[in-house]
Write an enzyme that holds these catalytic residues in place. Sequence first.
Site, mmCIF file in Angstrom:
data_model
loop_
_atom_site.group_PDB
_atom_site.id
_atom_site.type_symbol
_atom_site.label_atom_id
_atom_site.label_comp_id
_atom_site.label_asym_id
_atom_site.label_seq_id
_atom_site.Cartn_x
_atom_site.Cartn_y
_atom_site.Cartn_z
ATOM 1 N N LYS A 103 0.897 -1.283 -0.041
ATOM 2 C CA LYS A 103 -0.116 -0.086 0.107
ATOM 3 C C LYS A 103 0.933 1.154 0.112
ATOM 4 C CE LYS A 103 -0.360 -0.029 5.110
ATOM 5 N NZ LYS A 103 -1.163 -0.295 6.084
ATOM 6 N N TYR A 153 14.714 30.654 7.248
ATOM 7 C CA TYR A 153 13.285 31.121 7.681
ATOM 8 C C TYR A 153 13.287 31.093 9.300
ATOM 9 C CZ TYR A 153 11.423 30.691 3.064
ATOM 10 O OH TYR A 153 11.211 30.662 1.797
#
Length: 364
Positions: A37, A256
Site C-alpha cells: 500500500k 526562515y
Amino acid sequence: MAASDQAELTIDLAALAANYKTMQKNAGKAEASAVVKANGYGLGMAEIAPTLFDIGCQSFWVAQLNEGIALRTILPKAKIYVLNGLPSGTAAQFEAHDLRPCLITLAQVEEWQNYCQTNKPLPACLFVDSGFNRLGFGEIEIAELIARPGIFGGWELCLIASHLACADDRTHPMNGAQLERFRNALAVLPPAPASLANSGGTMLGADYHFDMIRTGTMLYGCSATANEKDALSPIASLRAPLLQIRQLSAGDSIGYGATFTASGETTIGIASLGYGDGLSRYFGNQSPSPMRFTIDGHPVSLLGRISMDSLAIDLTNLPQMPSVGDMVEIFGNDNPIDRLAQQGSTISYELLTSLGNRYNRIYI
C-alpha cells in the site's frame, strides 16, 4: 557528465528480494504475503510488486480500491486484498479487477453476499477487530454476524484477518490479549485460513503466524521495533547534492525565522532537498536540531529550518571539506532510516511514505 541539482532515491530490488526470503523463512509454514500500500511504502509499487511476485510472493495487500486496481494491471495473477473494506456500490469493480475486499461491517457482508448471489460466488476476507479499535468486527459485531442464518452463503470466506496494535514491543501484554481474542473469534466463525501477524507479529513467534503473515515494513529495510539493530537489509538510500558551501561568522543566522545563529566561524552546506520532497519541516524546528545526516560516512548536523527545496548542514568539523555536487546521505547504509526517524520523533514508515516525486529514482 553534467552536474545535477536533483536528489537521488536509490532502491535496491535485490535487497528487497533477500528481505522477503528472510521473512518467508521467519514465517515457518505460513504463507508470506506482502503489503504494498501507499505506493509500496513510497518506493514504487510498480517496481516493488513484480520483484516480489517473481520470487514467489502470491498474495498482496493494499489499502484502497484504486490501489488494488492499479496493482492488478501490474500483477494479473496475484491475490490482492483491499484493507479499507467494500465501499457501497463497488462490488462490481472488485469482481472486474479480481480483488478481495476485507469486509469490516455487517452491511458490507450483506452487500457482498447479495452481489455474489446475483452473479457468482466470489472470495472476500472477514476482518476482525481484536482490540486495535480501528476496522473490523468486534465481539458484539461477531455475535450479530453469526446470529444471522445463512449470512456466509453464496460467497467464499477466503480468509479471516486481524491486526496487532503493539507488535513493535514484544513484551507488551496487548499482544497476548489480541491473540486470545482472535482465537476466540476463529472458534465461532466458519472455518477459514487466518492471518494476524504483521512484520512485528511475525517476530513474536509461531503462535501468531496462523496461515498467513503480512509483511510490510521489514520488507523495506525498516525495523518493526524502531530499533535499527532489528532491521533487515536496507533497500532505500536517499542522497542530496550540495548546491553551495558558505562561510558564516559569529552572529550570522540561517534560514526562515533565523532559528540558528552561529556562535563562531562556521562552514555550512546547502543541500538540494526540503519539505517539498517529503522531509518534514518539523525536523528543523529545534535548535540545536537532533537530526544527523552523513557525508562519506561522517555525521553532519541539520542547521535551522528546512525550506521547501533545501536544507543547511554543518560542515565545519569534517576531516575533509566536500565540494559542490558531493552527496549528503539523508538515510541509507551509513545513516540507517530507523536512526533518522528516532532523531525526528517519528517512525521509518512515515519517512518512506512521505517521499515526494522530485527524486531521480534509481532501481538496482
